[in-house]
Motif scaffolding. Structure first.
Motif, PDB file in Angstrom:
ATOM      1  N   TRP A  58     -10.006  -1.106  -2.049  1.00  0.00           N
ATOM      2  CA  TRP A  58      -8.873  -0.198  -2.240  1.00  0.00           C
ATOM      3  C   TRP A  58      -8.461  -0.129  -3.706  1.00  0.00           C
ATOM      4  N   ILE A  59      -8.373  -1.263  -4.355  1.00  0.00           N
ATOM      5  CA  ILE A  59      -7.936  -1.297  -5.755  1.00  0.00           C
ATOM      6  C   ILE A  59      -8.932  -0.575  -6.664  1.00  0.00           C
ATOM      7  N   ALA A  60     -10.220  -0.841  -6.465  1.00  0.00           N
ATOM      8  CA  ALA A  60     -11.243  -0.201  -7.307  1.00  0.00           C
ATOM      9  C   ALA A  60     -11.239   1.308  -7.130  1.00  0.00           C
ATOM     10  N   SER A  61     -11.142   1.766  -5.892  1.00  0.00           N
ATOM     11  CA  SER A  61     -11.192   3.208  -5.656  1.00  0.00           C
ATOM     12  C   SER A  61      -9.966   3.903  -6.244  1.00  0.00           C
ATOM     13  N   MET A  62      -8.791   3.292  -6.124  1.00  0.00           N
ATOM     14  CA  MET A  62      -7.586   3.893  -6.692  1.00  0.00           C
ATOM     15  C   MET A  62      -7.657   3.957  -8.221  1.00  0.00           C
ATOM     16  N   THR A  63      -8.210   2.914  -8.822  1.00  0.00           N
ATOM     17  CA  THR A  63      -8.304   2.879 -10.286  1.00  0.00           C
ATOM     18  C   THR A  63      -9.258   3.949 -10.803  1.00  0.00           C
ATOM     19  N   VAL A  64     -10.394   4.088 -10.158  1.00  0.00           N
ATOM     20  CA  VAL A  64     -11.368   5.101 -10.586  1.00  0.00           C
ATOM     21  C   VAL A  64     -10.813   6.503 -10.364  1.00  0.00           C
ATOM     22  N   VAL A 110       0.839  -1.203   0.000  1.00  0.00           N
ATOM     23  CA  VAL A 110       0.000   0.000   0.000  1.00  0.00           C
ATOM     24  C   VAL A 110       0.873   1.251   0.000  1.00  0.00           C
ATOM     25  N   THR A 111       1.885   1.263   0.850  1.00  0.00           N
ATOM     26  CA  THR A 111       2.753   2.437   0.954  1.00  0.00           C
ATOM     27  C   THR A 111       3.499   2.695  -0.353  1.00  0.00           C
ATOM     28  N   ALA A 112       4.012   1.650  -0.971  1.00  0.00           N
ATOM     29  CA  ALA A 112       4.761   1.823  -2.214  1.00  0.00           C
ATOM     30  C   ALA A 112       3.878   2.389  -3.328  1.00  0.00           C
ATOM     31  N   LEU A 113       2.676   1.851  -3.458  1.00  0.00           N
ATOM     32  CA  LEU A 113       1.792   2.324  -4.526  1.00  0.00           C
ATOM     33  C   LEU A 113       1.277   3.733  -4.241  1.00  0.00           C
ATOM     34  N   LEU A 114       1.021   4.034  -2.974  1.00  0.00           N
ATOM     35  CA  LEU A 114       0.583   5.383  -2.643  1.00  0.00           C
ATOM     36  C   LEU A 114       1.692   6.406  -2.868  1.00  0.00           C
ATOM     37  N   LEU A 170     -16.984  -6.021   0.355  1.00  0.00           N
ATOM     38  CA  LEU A 170     -16.006  -6.421  -0.667  1.00  0.00           C
ATOM     39  C   LEU A 170     -14.671  -6.864  -0.090  1.00  0.00           C
ATOM     40  N   GLY A 171     -14.361  -6.423   1.121  1.00  0.00           N
ATOM     41  CA  GLY A 171     -13.037  -6.676   1.673  1.00  0.00           C
ATOM     42  C   GLY A 171     -12.106  -5.516   1.373  1.00  0.00           C
ATOM     43  N   PHE A 172     -11.005  -5.458   2.095  1.00  0.00           N
ATOM     44  CA  PHE A 172     -10.070  -4.348   1.933  1.00  0.00           C
ATOM     45  C   PHE A 172      -9.508  -4.286   0.517  1.00  0.00           C
ATOM     46  N   GLY A 173      -8.977  -5.396   0.011  1.00  0.00           N
ATOM     47  CA  GLY A 173      -8.284  -5.395  -1.266  1.00  0.00           C
ATOM     48  C   GLY A 173      -9.112  -4.882  -2.433  1.00  0.00           C
ATOM     49  N   PRO A 174     -10.259  -5.516  -2.719  1.00  0.00           N
ATOM     50  CA  PRO A 174     -11.069  -5.037  -3.848  1.00  0.00           C
ATOM     51  C   PRO A 174     -11.516  -3.588  -3.697  1.00  0.00           C
ATOM     52  N   CYS A 208      -1.934   7.114 -12.843  1.00  0.00           N
ATOM     53  CA  CYS A 208      -2.611   6.808 -11.580  1.00  0.00           C
ATOM     54  C   CYS A 208      -3.484   5.560 -11.708  1.00  0.00           C
ATOM     55  N   THR A 209      -4.159   5.439 -12.841  1.00  0.00           N
ATOM     56  CA  THR A 209      -4.987   4.259 -13.088  1.00  0.00           C
ATOM     57  C   THR A 209      -4.132   2.994 -13.104  1.00  0.00           C
ATOM     58  N   LEU A 210      -3.013   3.050 -13.791  1.00  0.00           N
ATOM     59  CA  LEU A 210      -2.107   1.899 -13.840  1.00  0.00           C
ATOM     60  C   LEU A 210      -1.551   1.567 -12.454  1.00  0.00           C
ATOM     61  N   THR A 211      -1.355   2.585 -11.628  1.00  0.00           N
ATOM     62  CA  THR A 211      -0.878   2.349 -10.260  1.00  0.00           C
ATOM     63  C   THR A 211      -1.906   1.553  -9.464  1.00  0.00           C
ATOM     64  N   GLY A 212      -3.183   1.926  -9.617  1.00  0.00           N
ATOM     65  CA  GLY A 212      -4.234   1.170  -8.941  1.00  0.00           C
ATOM     66  C   GLY A 212      -4.312  -0.265  -9.426  1.00  0.00           C
ATOM     67  N   LEU A 213      -4.233  -0.452 -10.730  1.00  0.00           N
ATOM     68  CA  LEU A 213      -4.303  -1.805 -11.283  1.00  0.00           C
ATOM     69  C   LEU A 213      -3.088  -2.645 -10.907  1.00  0.00           C
ATOM     70  N   ALA A 214      -1.960  -1.982 -10.685  1.00  0.00           N
ATOM     71  CA  ALA A 214      -0.751  -2.720 -10.297  1.00  0.00           C
ATOM     72  C   ALA A 214      -0.929  -3.449  -8.968  1.00  0.00           C
ATOM     73  N   ALA A 215      -1.870  -2.995  -8.147  1.00  0.00           N
ATOM     74  CA  ALA A 215      -2.123  -3.660  -6.859  1.00  0.00           C
ATOM     75  C   ALA A 215      -2.643  -5.076  -7.040  1.00  0.00           C
ATOM     76  N   LEU A 216      -3.171  -5.392  -8.211  1.00  0.00           N
ATOM     77  CA  LEU A 216      -3.655  -6.754  -8.466  1.00  0.00           C
ATOM     78  C   LEU A 216      -2.526  -7.777  -8.402  1.00  0.00           C
ATOM     79  N   GLY A 217      -1.308  -7.333  -8.602  1.00  0.00           N
ATOM     80  CA  GLY A 217      -0.170  -8.234  -8.537  1.00  0.00           C
ATOM     81  C   GLY A 217       0.545  -8.221  -7.196  1.00  0.00           C
ATOM     82  N   THR A 218      -0.099  -7.674  -6.176  1.00  0.00           N
ATOM     83  CA  THR A 218       0.506  -7.579  -4.837  1.00  0.00           C
ATOM     84  C   THR A 218      -0.385  -8.282  -3.820  1.00  0.00           C
TER      85      THR A 218
END
Length: 438
Positions: A303-309, A239-243, A297-301, A399-409
């Motif tokens: 967080w990832i969805a909100s960052m992508t949008v 989370v810290t790295a992507l933020l 949804l849980g934390f992961g989905p 920023c969108t790609l940063t959110g989607l990158a969380a799918l691999g973490t």
């Protein structure tokens, strides 16, 4: 344990099942935060307008934002150590009083005419003090409500603060149009005085004791401990790295929106305030929905969805020339920023042992914002040179790609956290000893 601490503990225990608005200590704290943000939202509009009024340059606006960001990062390095060592409530009160005095200088000095140098002094100092307050805020909420209600508490505070944020930019824009931006800064100064008075009425549960031997206490050891805990936890580390990437790309977005409305679209200060006020409605929406979304949804989905949008909304901001559409995109962006931010803050509060919470929070924000000031300067310089449309599109896509990158973490699989009462040796929390290097 002191008499006040015992009383705060008894109040907290009897209030666990009560609605948050009926819990006295949290209620006063809640109101103080709301009023403080009301004033902050005045400065959010007024300070960039003061610079733009005097220079007409978005790059100079970005430079001020960058200078404030550098001060915030430097303060974040040591903020956690300070918060974990002092009385948290007294620290918050002191921070409010210092900011009251500093922001109060701006309208007084501006009576003799514009003095931009003062902004480059006041804003960095206020940002540094504000970082101390922000880290202290995270630990205080932990001492006011039950751990199972942290996301709800953070969401409620953010919702009413955002409601104040609706009135703040609108009022600041109108005041700037009628009497000048300097008067809007005076409202911010007054809000800190009221916030400090309310915090005097709050009683915070005494934190868990620090069981480290006296010989093992030291500033640098404390810093290593906080950073070490953060980087060893797989979800917090990701989370810290992507933020950090997201903050580099987006810290200057407020300057970009103001410049787009005034320079590209030719509107006045009142329109700027109105758009930012409508945008703040998005923060209210996100704050009210975050607890429900995370439960479902849980934390992961979530967080990832909100960052992508967030990234998609950012990409569209510079492309549209309709003021209502700009306002809607601002609302979407701020709603998603609020959801992601509340989720990540609540997660840190829930899984970090209380004696470490200030240092871990400080480490997180230091790493998150380390490159953000440079990003703000680059973003606004590029907007002045290449136009807001192109810069917003590139930054938004990144920023969108940063959110989607969380799918691999590990964020993707993050669900319910281990209870905060656990120590680092319990469950799957990473063990971090004072003798370990970060």
């Amino acid at each position: 344990m002191t008499h006040e601490a015992r009383r705060a503990e008894r109040t907290k225990e009897t209030a666990v099942g009560q609605p948050l608005w009926r819990q006295r200590n949290f209620g006063f704290f809640w109101l103080a935060q709301t009023l403080s943000v009301l004033g902050d939202s005045f400065s959010l509009v007024a300070l960039p307008l003061l610079v733009l009024q005097a220079t007409g340059s978005v790059a100079r606006m970005g430079l001020l934002t960058a200078v404030g960001g550098v001060a915030m990062v430097l303060a974040a390095v040591f903020a956690g150590v300070v918060v974990d060592r002092v009385d948290r409530r007294k620290l918050l009160i002191a921070c409010d009083l210092v900011r009251m005095v500093l922001y109060g200088l701006v309208p007084v000095v501006w009576l003799a005419g514009p003095h931009l140098w003062l902004l480059y002094v006041v804003l960095p100092l206020c940002e540094a003090v504000g970082m101390l307050f922000a880290v202290g805020y995270v630990t205080v909420v932990r001492g006011l409500v039950d751990v199972t209600r942290l996301t709800e508490a953070n969401g409620r505070v953010n919702a009413t603060a955002a409601a104040a944020g609706v009135l703040g930019p609108l009022g600041a824009g109108l005041m700037a149009a009628w009497t000048g931006p300097a008067d809007a800064v005076a409202v911010d100064a007054a809000s800190y005085a009221v916030s400090a008075a309310l915090l005097f009425l709050v009683r915070v549960r005494e934190r868990a004791g620090d069981d480290r031997p006296a010989g093992k206490r030291g500033v640098w050891r404390d810093l290593r401990t906080g950073i070490g805990y953060l980087v060893r936890h797989p979800v917090l580390r990701s989370v810290t790295a992507l933020l950090a990437v997201f903050s580099f790309l987006s810290l200057g977005i407020n300057d970009l929106v103001i410049y787009h409305l005034k320079h590209d679209l030719g509107h006045d200060d009142g329109t700027v305030g109105t758009v930012l006020a409508i945008g703040a409605v998005g923060t209210i929406t996100g704050a009210l929905l975050v607890a429900r979304l995370r439960r479902r949804l849980g934390f992961g989905p979530t967080w990832i969805a909100s960052m992508t949008v967030c990234g998609l909304a950012f990409a569209g901001l510079g492309q549209v020339r309709s003021v209502p559409v700009v306002a809607v995109l601002c609302a979407v962006y701020l709603a998603c920023v609020g959801v992601a931010g509340t989720c990540s803050m609540s997660l840190r509060q829930e899984i970090t042992p209380e004696p470490l919470l200030g240092r871990v929070t400080s480490a997180h924000w230091t790493l998150q914002y380390a490159l953000a000031p440079a990003g703000a300067a680059v973003l606004t310089w590029a907007a002045e040179r290449y136009g807001t449309a192109a810069v917003a599109a590139v930054a938004g896509v990144c920023c969108t790609l940063t959110g989607l990158a969380a799918l691999g973490t590990p964020i993707r699989r993050a669900a319910a956290p281990v209870p905060a009462a656990a120590t680092p040796e319990h469950g799957n929390l990473p063990r971090v000893d004072d003798d370990q290097e970060a």
